[in-house]
Design an enzyme around this catalytic site. Structure first.
Site, short mmCIF file in Angstrom:
data_model
loop_
_atom_site.label_atom_id
_atom_site.label_comp_id
_atom_site.label_asym_id
_atom_site.label_seq_id
_atom_site.Cartn_x
_atom_site.Cartn_y
_atom_site.Cartn_z
N ASP A 23 0.94 -1.14 0.03
CA ASP A 23 0.26 -0.12 -0.10
C ASP A 23 0.73 1.22 -0.14
O ASP A 23 2.12 1.18 -0.06
CB ASP A 23 -1.01 -0.12 1.11
CG ASP A 23 -0.23 0.21 2.51
OD1 ASP A 23 0.84 0.56 2.49
OD2 ASP A 23 -0.69 -0.43 3.49
N ASP A 56 -8.25 -7.49 1.07
CA ASP A 56 -7.19 -7.68 2.15
C ASP A 56 -7.61 -7.29 3.51
O ASP A 56 -8.60 -6.43 3.59
CB ASP A 56 -6.03 -6.88 1.95
CG ASP A 56 -6.07 -5.45 2.55
OD1 ASP A 56 -5.77 -5.02 3.43
OD2 ASP A 56 -6.57 -4.46 1.61
N CYS A 72 -8.66 -28.22 8.26
CA CYS A 72 -7.37 -27.59 8.37
C CYS A 72 -6.69 -28.44 9.37
O CYS A 72 -7.16 -29.15 10.15
CB CYS A 72 -7.43 -26.14 8.72
SG CYS A 72 -7.55 -25.77 10.34
N CYS A 96 -14.64 -27.72 9.31
CA CYS A 96 -13.26 -27.54 8.99
C CYS A 96 -12.20 -28.57 8.74
O CYS A 96 -12.09 -29.31 9.80
CB CYS A 96 -12.66 -26.30 9.69
SG CYS A 96 -10.96 -25.77 9.04
N CYS A 154 -7.92 -28.04 12.99
CA CYS A 154 -9.14 -28.83 13.57
C CYS A 154 -9.00 -30.09 13.39
O CYS A 154 -9.56 -31.08 14.21
CB CYS A 154 -10.07 -28.17 12.45
SG CYS A 154 -10.81 -26.36 12.91
N HIS A 180 -5.57 -21.39 11.62
CA HIS A 180 -7.08 -21.78 11.18
C HIS A 180 -7.80 -20.72 10.56
O HIS A 180 -8.50 -20.98 9.65
CB HIS A 180 -7.81 -22.21 12.33
CG HIS A 180 -9.07 -22.22 12.39
ND1 HIS A 180 -9.86 -23.40 11.98
CD2 HIS A 180 -10.34 -21.10 12.59
CE1 HIS A 180 -11.11 -23.17 11.77
NE2 HIS A 180 -11.41 -21.85 12.01
#
Length: 382
Positions: free
Chosen positions: A94, A269, A309, A307, A312, A338
């Site tokens: 930015d 973002d 991931c 989930c 998890c 996560h």
């Protein structure tokens, strides 16, 4: 030649599928895309390998903070930000404008730029449009942003108009300096206008006329309610060329992303998944939860049963709560992982729904799961 290819638009909303080709990305970046925020050259609590493993190939760096520490010239000597942080994907920086203007009592804005004091040691600095681009050239990101003035919320029409018009004048200076330096980085313009329809339209038209490779919608996620943010997007979108990538800066929650995608936004973002992760807040398919609550003391199942991931699959809610109660560093690591996995899966699901041409139904289902009503009318963005 444009770096963005629009692959299709859903028939039930304005949701778009595209590909963004950037020099440091080995494969085209699939849009809509979410960019984790690496303010100081690091996405807090995450390694670069973990980010890549989750499927992220584009992250964000902050010009203001990197200018102050470690300094853009040091980064230049290191071979640019990609090499300095050992990131093998693409990057966006930015302009530093939002951070400078958020300093309030530590900065003074003039037509030439913004004088400010460092929040670190009080030293005095000055960012002009040219200086912001110079610093971003040194950092070497694939995408760089024009220096803009972001009015706070709420602001009067006159205050917002002044900031918007100054943003336009500064953009022309950014573009001129960027061309003089013959940089191959992609410079995106930023449309402002606050919560005023006429200013949003005027700004989107002006930015589009400058023919930058991409266009961002700025001045949102500064305290306005979600419906105001969506209005700002809806007013701007008809005037942003369809062949350009559209970047909604600083947004946001999964609910905000779902609804902004329906309006045709390609890039996002936000610090929320990482910042909230450090406080024990998990994003789940049923909304946000805070693991510090006593209800999780004896919860030996995963935080989010839906989930898949690594967190998890392996760790229980009870264990994660224990880590937070003991102030263990691993707590922030696992929660952040996560949350970013949740965002990565959300964006993949969004792209799949657009490809199936079933985005409206998908969005309504997800919003209901997250616990938010739809803040816009589908027919307004079709």
């Amino acid at each position: 030649m444009t770096s963005f290819t629009l692959k299709g638009v859903s028939s039930d909303t304005g949701a778009r599928r595209g590909e963004l080709r950037l020099p440091h990305a080995s494969l085209p970046i699939q849009t809509p895309v979410f960019m984790p925020v690496g303010t100081l050259g690091t996405v807090k609590a995450m390694t670069q390998e973990e980010l890549s493993g989750l499927g992220f190939s584009l992250i964000l760096g902050n010009t203001y903070h990197l200018y102050l520490r470690p300094g853009h010239e040091l980064v230049r000597k290191a071979g640019g930000l990609h090499k300095f942080i050992a990131w093998d994907g693409a990057m966006l920086t930015d302009s530093g404008g939002f951070q400078v203007f958020s300093l309030q009592d530590l900065r003074k804005i003039t037509e030439n730029g913004a004088a400010f004091k460092s929040h670190i040691d009080g030293s005095e600095h000055f960012f002009s449009p040219e200086r912001s681009i110079e610093v971003q050239h040194a950092l070497g990101a694939d995408i760089i942003m024009a220096f803009d003035e972001c009015p706070p919320y709420p602001s009067t029409y006159e205050q917002t108009q002044s900031a918007t018009e100054r943003t336009h004048r500064w953009l022309t200076r950014c573009v001129a300096y960027h061309k003089e330096q013959a940089s191959e980085q992609l410079l995106f313009g930023i449309a402002q206008g606050g919560t005023y329809e006429s200013l949003r339209i005027e700004s989107a038209q002006f930015i589009a006329a400058q023919d930058t490779p991409g266009i961002a919608i700025g001045g949102v996620s500064v305290g306005e309610p979600p419906e105001k943010m969506l209005e700002a997007v809806s007013w701007s979108m008809p005037y942003i060329p369809k062949e350009k990538p559209r970047y909604l800066m600083g947004v946001g929650t999964p609910q905000d992303i779902l609804q902004a995608v329906a309006q045709g936004v390609d890039m996002f973002d936000c610090v929320l998944p990482t910042r909230l992760g450090r406080t024990g807040t998990f994003y789940t398919m049923r909304g946000r939860i805070n693991i510090k609550g006593s209800r999780y003391t004896e919860d030996f199942g995963p935080v989010d049963p839906e989930c898949s991931c690594a967190v998890c699959r392996r760790y229980s809610a009870a264990y994660l709560r224990h880590l937070y109660k003991c102030n263990e560093i691993l707590a922030s690591r696992l929660t952040t992982y996560h949350n970013l996995a949740h965002y990565a899966q959300l964006m993949a699901d969004i792209r799949d729904a657009i490809e199936r041409d079933d985005y409206a139904s998908f969005m309504q289902t997800r919003l209901a799961q997250y616990g938010r009503k739809n803040d816009m009318k589908i027919e307004e963005v079709a």
